[in-house]
Design a protein around this motif. Structure first.
Motif, PDB file in Angstrom:
ATOM      1  N   ARG A 216       0.813  -1.219   0.000  1.00  0.00           N
ATOM      2  CA  ARG A 216       0.000   0.000   0.000  1.00  0.00           C
ATOM      3  C   ARG A 216       0.848   1.271   0.000  1.00  0.00           C
ATOM      4  NH1 ARG A 216      -5.288   1.022   1.516  1.00  0.00           N
ATOM      5  NH2 ARG A 216      -5.488  -1.149   2.165  1.00  0.00           N
ATOM      6  N   ARG A 217       1.825   1.327   0.897  1.00  0.00           N
ATOM      7  CA  ARG A 217       2.608   2.560   1.005  1.00  0.00           C
ATOM      8  C   ARG A 217       3.423   2.793  -0.265  1.00  0.00           C
ATOM      9  NH1 ARG A 217       6.131   4.740   6.140  1.00  0.00           N
ATOM     10  NH2 ARG A 217       7.027   6.565   5.077  1.00  0.00           N
ATOM     11  N   ALA A 218       4.016   1.726  -0.801  1.00  0.00           N
ATOM     12  CA  ALA A 218       4.815   1.864  -2.021  1.00  0.00           C
ATOM     13  C   ALA A 218       3.940   2.314  -3.188  1.00  0.00           C
ATOM     14  CB  ALA A 218       5.511   0.546  -2.350  1.00  0.00           C
ATOM     15  N   PHE A 219       2.729   1.769  -3.275  1.00  0.00           N
ATOM     16  CA  PHE A 219       1.831   2.127  -4.368  1.00  0.00           C
ATOM     17  C   PHE A 219       1.500   3.616  -4.332  1.00  0.00           C
ATOM     18  CE2 PHE A 219      -2.540   2.846  -5.822  1.00  0.00           C
ATOM     19  CZ  PHE A 219      -2.464   2.387  -7.124  1.00  0.00           C
ATOM     20  N   TRP A 220       1.075   4.109  -3.186  1.00  0.00           N
ATOM     21  CA  TRP A 220       0.657   5.514  -3.112  1.00  0.00           C
ATOM     22  C   TRP A 220       1.836   6.471  -3.202  1.00  0.00           C
ATOM     23  CZ3 TRP A 220      -3.868   6.606  -4.540  1.00  0.00           C
ATOM     24  CH2 TRP A 220      -4.934   5.740  -4.299  1.00  0.00           C
ATOM     25  N   GLU A 221       3.004   6.041  -2.743  1.00  0.00           N
ATOM     26  CA  GLU A 221       4.180   6.904  -2.892  1.00  0.00           C
ATOM     27  C   GLU A 221       4.571   7.015  -4.360  1.00  0.00           C
ATOM     28  OE1 GLU A 221       7.604   9.282  -2.106  1.00  0.00           O
ATOM     29  OE2 GLU A 221       5.626   8.985  -1.220  1.00  0.00           O
ATOM     30  N   LEU A 510      13.748  -0.001 -18.839  1.00  0.00           N
ATOM     31  CA  LEU A 510      13.720   1.427 -18.543  1.00  0.00           C
ATOM     32  C   LEU A 510      12.943   1.703 -17.262  1.00  0.00           C
ATOM     33  CD1 LEU A 510      14.510   4.262 -19.658  1.00  0.00           C
ATOM     34  CD2 LEU A 510      12.248   4.343 -20.709  1.00  0.00           C
ATOM     35  N   VAL A 511      11.880   0.942 -17.021  1.00  0.00           N
ATOM     36  CA  VAL A 511      11.071   1.118 -15.815  1.00  0.00           C
ATOM     37  C   VAL A 511      11.497   0.155 -14.711  1.00  0.00           C
ATOM     38  CG1 VAL A 511       8.746   0.817 -14.863  1.00  0.00           C
ATOM     39  CG2 VAL A 511       9.066   2.080 -16.975  1.00  0.00           C
ATOM     40  N   GLN A 512      11.717  -1.095 -15.068  1.00  0.00           N
ATOM     41  CA  GLN A 512      11.980  -2.107 -14.049  1.00  0.00           C
ATOM     42  C   GLN A 512      13.235  -1.813 -13.223  1.00  0.00           C
ATOM     43  OE1 GLN A 512      11.884  -5.535 -16.626  1.00  0.00           O
ATOM     44  NE2 GLN A 512       9.790  -6.050 -16.056  1.00  0.00           N
ATOM     45  N   LEU A 513      14.217  -1.180 -13.836  1.00  0.00           N
ATOM     46  CA  LEU A 513      15.465  -0.908 -13.127  1.00  0.00           C
ATOM     47  C   LEU A 513      15.311   0.145 -12.039  1.00  0.00           C
ATOM     48  CD1 LEU A 513      18.090  -0.909 -16.034  1.00  0.00           C
ATOM     49  CD2 LEU A 513      17.661  -2.700 -14.349  1.00  0.00           C
ATOM     50  N   VAL A 514      14.224   0.923 -12.073  1.00  0.00           N
ATOM     51  CA  VAL A 514      14.109   2.031 -11.119  1.00  0.00           C
ATOM     52  C   VAL A 514      12.925   1.859 -10.165  1.00  0.00           C
ATOM     53  CG1 VAL A 514      15.241   3.697 -12.617  1.00  0.00           C
ATOM     54  CG2 VAL A 514      12.771   3.393 -12.794  1.00  0.00           C
ATOM     55  N   LEU A 515      12.451   0.629  -9.992  1.00  0.00           N
ATOM     56  CA  LEU A 515      11.331   0.397  -9.092  1.00  0.00           C
ATOM     57  C   LEU A 515      11.762  -0.140  -7.736  1.00  0.00           C
ATOM     58  CD1 LEU A 515       8.562  -0.999 -11.476  1.00  0.00           C
ATOM     59  CD2 LEU A 515       8.842   1.308 -10.577  1.00  0.00           C
ATOM     60  N   LEU A 538      11.473   1.996  -0.236  1.00  0.00           N
ATOM     61  CA  LEU A 538      10.354   1.228  -0.791  1.00  0.00           C
ATOM     62  C   LEU A 538      10.708   0.601  -2.139  1.00  0.00           C
ATOM     63  CD1 LEU A 538       7.468   3.738   0.020  1.00  0.00           C
ATOM     64  CD2 LEU A 538       7.926   1.573   1.183  1.00  0.00           C
ATOM     65  N   SER A 539       9.919  -0.348  -2.536  1.00  0.00           N
ATOM     66  CA  SER A 539      10.073  -0.972  -3.856  1.00  0.00           C
ATOM     67  C   SER A 539       8.712  -1.496  -4.293  1.00  0.00           C
ATOM     68  CB  SER A 539      11.092  -2.116  -3.823  1.00  0.00           C
ATOM     69  OG  SER A 539      10.621  -3.171  -2.998  1.00  0.00           O
ATOM     70  N   ILE A 540       8.589  -1.774  -5.576  1.00  0.00           N
ATOM     71  CA  ILE A 540       7.335  -2.273  -6.135  1.00  0.00           C
ATOM     72  C   ILE A 540       7.670  -3.029  -7.415  1.00  0.00           C
ATOM     73  CG2 ILE A 540       6.741  -0.344  -7.674  1.00  0.00           C
ATOM     74  CD1 ILE A 540       3.922  -0.398  -6.426  1.00  0.00           C
ATOM     75  N   LYS A 541       6.814  -3.934  -7.816  1.00  0.00           N
ATOM     76  CA  LYS A 541       7.016  -4.676  -9.061  1.00  0.00           C
ATOM     77  C   LYS A 541       6.048  -4.158 -10.115  1.00  0.00           C
ATOM     78  CE  LYS A 541       8.662  -8.946  -6.910  1.00  0.00           C
ATOM     79  NZ  LYS A 541       8.411 -10.395  -6.715  1.00  0.00           N
ATOM     80  N   SER A 542       6.545  -4.018 -11.330  1.00  0.00           N
ATOM     81  CA  SER A 542       5.707  -3.475 -12.400  1.00  0.00           C
ATOM     82  C   SER A 542       4.470  -4.333 -12.636  1.00  0.00           C
ATOM     83  CB  SER A 542       6.518  -3.336 -13.690  1.00  0.00           C
ATOM     84  OG  SER A 542       6.974  -4.613 -14.134  1.00  0.00           O
ATOM     85  N   HIS A 543       4.592  -5.651 -12.458  1.00  0.00           N
ATOM     86  CA  HIS A 543       3.463  -6.547 -12.743  1.00  0.00           C
ATOM     87  C   HIS A 543       2.387  -6.459 -11.665  1.00  0.00           C
ATOM     88  CE1 HIS A 543       2.122  -9.457 -15.647  1.00  0.00           C
ATOM     89  NE2 HIS A 543       1.814 -10.335 -14.722  1.00  0.00           N
TER      90      HIS A 543
END
Length: 762
Positions: A216-221, A510-515, A538-543
């Motif tokens: 939740r926190r990673a998503f909203w950040e 381009l996106v996955q490296l910075v999540l 924090l971290s998050i996965k693109s999928h």
């Protein structure tokens, strides 16, 4: 020990397929574990998918980080340098590559992850593949999770074992899947079945496989960052836009990266008289996003469209229109290169061009003065704020009077590069051996130098293949980016999109490296734009965005057929793999008859009633409810249900519908021994527990059978294990919501003799 015959057959078949496709099987691998030039495998050519980014299989080296952990734990005696994995492991990596790319025709990027995971297992195991045991694999997963808390590599290892090794019986110790579990030290402190009643009472609200949803926190950040922060670099502007599209559409990150410039599709709706539907209370026009769907059993681009909800339409259109404008200068250059087949089509081949101007063309860095003037700094500041290429238009004129060049320019024209063909010349074409200012480069020589010595700086010029046999030119893609603009990627410099000549099509990385992946924390968007120390970790996965949107659509009552169509799936069953609703959220979509709701209200009885309506519950209480309903009507049945509704419990293996308000179950957690109260579910946690239990019982049975004849209790141990294995296998084959043992015993009922104390009668 000789190779497992199944393993040998797998390798031989793969070798034949590789040979038929024109690939060297016996790669020349050096002492470091890298294939010699000319022997590596070009996976793009192997798949014939037409994508521009090269993917090469050449590395067969042991994993240095694994060796370091093993040395620290004392598993290895002393330190040693990483060398190549054994030939058998090399063959397994190559065979799996052939099977994945040539036979299954699956995605290529996954192969690099799978190859790295197999090298990791080989490093930990130190055995030949077919000799690898469950203990080796458990240790590999444990060390991998220590090095990579996200468990990405462990998931790949377990997936490889369950989808390839076990079905084909490649290892002697197969089947292995049931014997592998998350390492003890990485588990939660308590098992699910050991949690408190209060914790178990919350399970109705817990989402299935919640770890696949964004935290939740990673998503909203991340939402805050991409919608409120100002991107600091050109590439970050592309990343922000791609993440917004992920949020709006739920597409895969590769599908977003490969959006075409011509993405917009609209459809008008009118009545029979031609009057817009909006005037009649409907919708006059809908917007769809054209994209290329992945995982369609076809490595070529597969064209599809997805409707865009009206609530996202304005934001999505403005975001993609901004990207089209941002990349327009790059697109113009790439189009000229594609149509001419040259690196610098803006010049004639024999033309002499100022060396400093060519430095900007080749590096993309528009600042070459040793001490930039205030006007130059102001222009760069305006560009960094707007990314409008017009702000850099006068930059070369503003630096024209500069005599001293920056150190970066001098380093670019080294003596080595001069010797390789990057030769500064005078205005008359003669060679100039000293100094750069006032010198010129012949375009044909520069193009030859780049082609021979800087191939990664050549723009993506190969057309992309569509599944219908047509092609799409690289400049017709939406997300274009500067290639190898290392300084610009770090924010150290800016790039001039008008003069930049190395242009590529964006990809997933381009996106996955910075999540925020474990080994990329320093360059993550959270680190660079987070407001607090906690945010920056924090971290998050693109999928995860795809899992979230799928779940929310289910929660809002959208039909599974519509959801499956939206995400380009061929089976409705695939959508349910992405359904992480809690049981409570699923039950919210079920409406009870109005008279039922008036009678039982928002009680636990209502929950059980909804489960009965949905076919998600079974057992004696359910059968009695239906029997009373048939004989005495709804009112009597609901009165019975209101009294007995406390008999709904979550167990580690399914649901139980029996009341234990007075005495606890005397067969606690032995539901699989034939209790008629047990109902199966499709919860991943239950399925996981059942598989693990089945594996442990198999081990217990084999251990009992291996004991010498005449051992006390051997027959009882075998019978006990076989009875429970039979019950567990029945549970594994029961459909969700169905009773596992409809004619089974009521294990909650015990005779007076069974309830007696061991001291009874003393």
């Amino acid at each position: 020990m000789p190779a497992n015959p199944n393993f040998s057959a797998f390798i031989e078949q793969a070798e034949q397929i590789a040979s038929d496709a024109g690939f060297h099987w016996d790669m020349r691998v050096n002492a470091a574990g890298n294939a010699a030039k000319g022997f590596e495998w070009d996976l793009r050519r192997m798949s014939n998918d037409g994508r521009p980014k090269k993917l090469i299989l050449r590395t067969f080296t042991e994993c240095e980080d694994a060796l370091q952990v093993m040395e620290r734990r004392g598993i290895l005696d002393g330190s040693r340098q990483a060398g190549p994995v054994s030939k058998a492991w090399q063959d397994l990596i190559k065979a799996y590559t052939i099977e994945h790319v040539r036979v299954r025709k699956k995605s290529i990027p996954y192969i690099s992850q799978a190859a790295a995971a197999l090298r990791f297992v080989a490093t930990i195991s130190r055995r030949e593949p077919w000799e690898t045991t469950a203990e080796d694999l458990r240790l590999a997963c444990e060390i991998s999770d220590e090095l990579q808390p996200s468990r990405g590599r462990t998931i790949v290892i377990l997936g490889f074992i369950s989808s390839v090794v076990d079905p084909l019986h490649l290892f002697n110790a197969c089947p292995l899947s049931g014997l592998l579990s998350r390492p003890e030290k990485m588990r939660a402190g308590r098992a699910r079945f050991a949690q408190t009643t209060r914790k178990l009472a919350k399970t109705l609200a817990e989402r299935k496989a919640e770890e696949k949803l964004p935290e939740r926190r990673a998503f909203w950040e991340l939402v805050r960052i991409v919608f409120t922060e100002k991107p600091r670099t050109f590439n970050d502007a592309l990343r922000f836009a791609m993440i917004k599209v992920l949020l709006f559409t739920g597409l895969r990150v590769g599908e977003v990266a490969h959006l075409p410039l011509d993405w917009k599709r609209t459809r008008a709706y009118v009545d029979d008289s031609g009057r817009p539907a909006g005037e009649l209370g409907g919708i006059s026009e809908t917007l769809s996003i054209r994209h290329f769907a992945e995982k369609q059993d076809n490595n070529k681009l597969y064209e599809e469209t997805q409707f865009v909800p009206d609530m996202f339409r304005e934001q999505l259109e403005s975001t993609l229109d901004e990207i089209a404008a941002l990349t327009a200068p790059l697109r113009a250059t790439l189009k000229a290169q594609y149509e001419s087949g040259r690196i610098f089509p803006m010049y004639a081949p024999d033309q002499l061009v100022d060396s400093v101007e060519m430095y900007v063309r080749m590096s993309g860095n528009p600042v070459w003065a040793a001490t930039p003037s205030a006007e130059v700094e102001a222009a760069i500041s305006r560009y960094a704020d707007s990314f409008d290429a017009r702000d850099l238009a006068d930059l070369q004129t503003l630096q024209a009077s500069t005599e001293v060049l920056s150190a970066a320019v001098s380093r670019y024209f080294t003596a080595e590069r001069r010797g390789l063909g990057l030769i500064p010349r005078r205005a008359d074409g003669s060679r100039q051996d000293r100094g750069i200012r006032g010198s010129y480069l012949r375009i044909s020589e520069v193009e030859a130098f780049v082609a021979a010595h800087q191939p990664t700086k050549i723009s993506d010029l190969s057309p992309l293949l569509l599944d219908n046999g047509t092609t799409i030119a690289p400049w017709e893609m939406l997300f274009l980016m500067p290639k190898r603009a290392v300084g610009a990627g770090r924010g150290d410099t800016v790039i001039d999109p008008l003069l930049m000549s190395s242009i590529g099509i964006a990809d997933e990385a381009l996106v996955q490296l910075v999540l925020g992946a474990d080994d990329r924390k320093a360059i993550s968007l959270f680190t660079m734009y987070g407001q607090s120390d906690e945010d920056r970790k924090l971290s998050i996965k693109s999928h995860a965005f795809r899992h979230l949107q799928n779940t929310e659509l289910f929660r809002l009552g959208v039909a599974d057929t519509i959801i499956s169509k939206r995400f380009n799936r061929r089976s409705v069953a695939q959508s349910y793999d992405y359904d992480h609703r809690s049981l409570a959220e699923e039950l919210d979509q079920i409406e009870l008859p109005e008279e039922w709701e008036l009678m039982i209200g928002p009680s636990k009885a209502a929950t059980v009633a909804k489960m009965i309506q949905a076919g998600r519950a079974n057992g004696p209480i359910v059968r009695e409810f239906k029997n009373i309903q048939a004989k005495e009507g709804d009112e009597a049945a609901l009165r019975f249900l209101a009294t007995e509704a406390d008999g709904f419990h979550a167990t580690p293996y399914g649901t139980c519908l029996n009341s234990f308000t007075v005495d606890p179950c005397p067969k606690h957690l032995e539901c699989f021994s034939g209790c008629r109260h047990l109902s199966a579910t499709n919860l991943p946690e239950h399925q996981d527990n059942i598989l693990k239990l089945h594996g442990r019982l198999k081990i217990a049975l084999e251990s009992a059978q291996a004991r010498p004849d005449g051992t006390v209790g051997k027959a009882n141990q075998i019978a006990h294990a076989m009875e429970r294995i039979k019950g567990v296998e029945a549970l594994m084959t029961t459909l969700p919501g169905q009773s596992v043992f409809p004619d089974g015993k009521d294990l909650s009922e015990t005779s007076s003799t069974q309830r007696q104390s061991v001291l009874h009668g003393a």
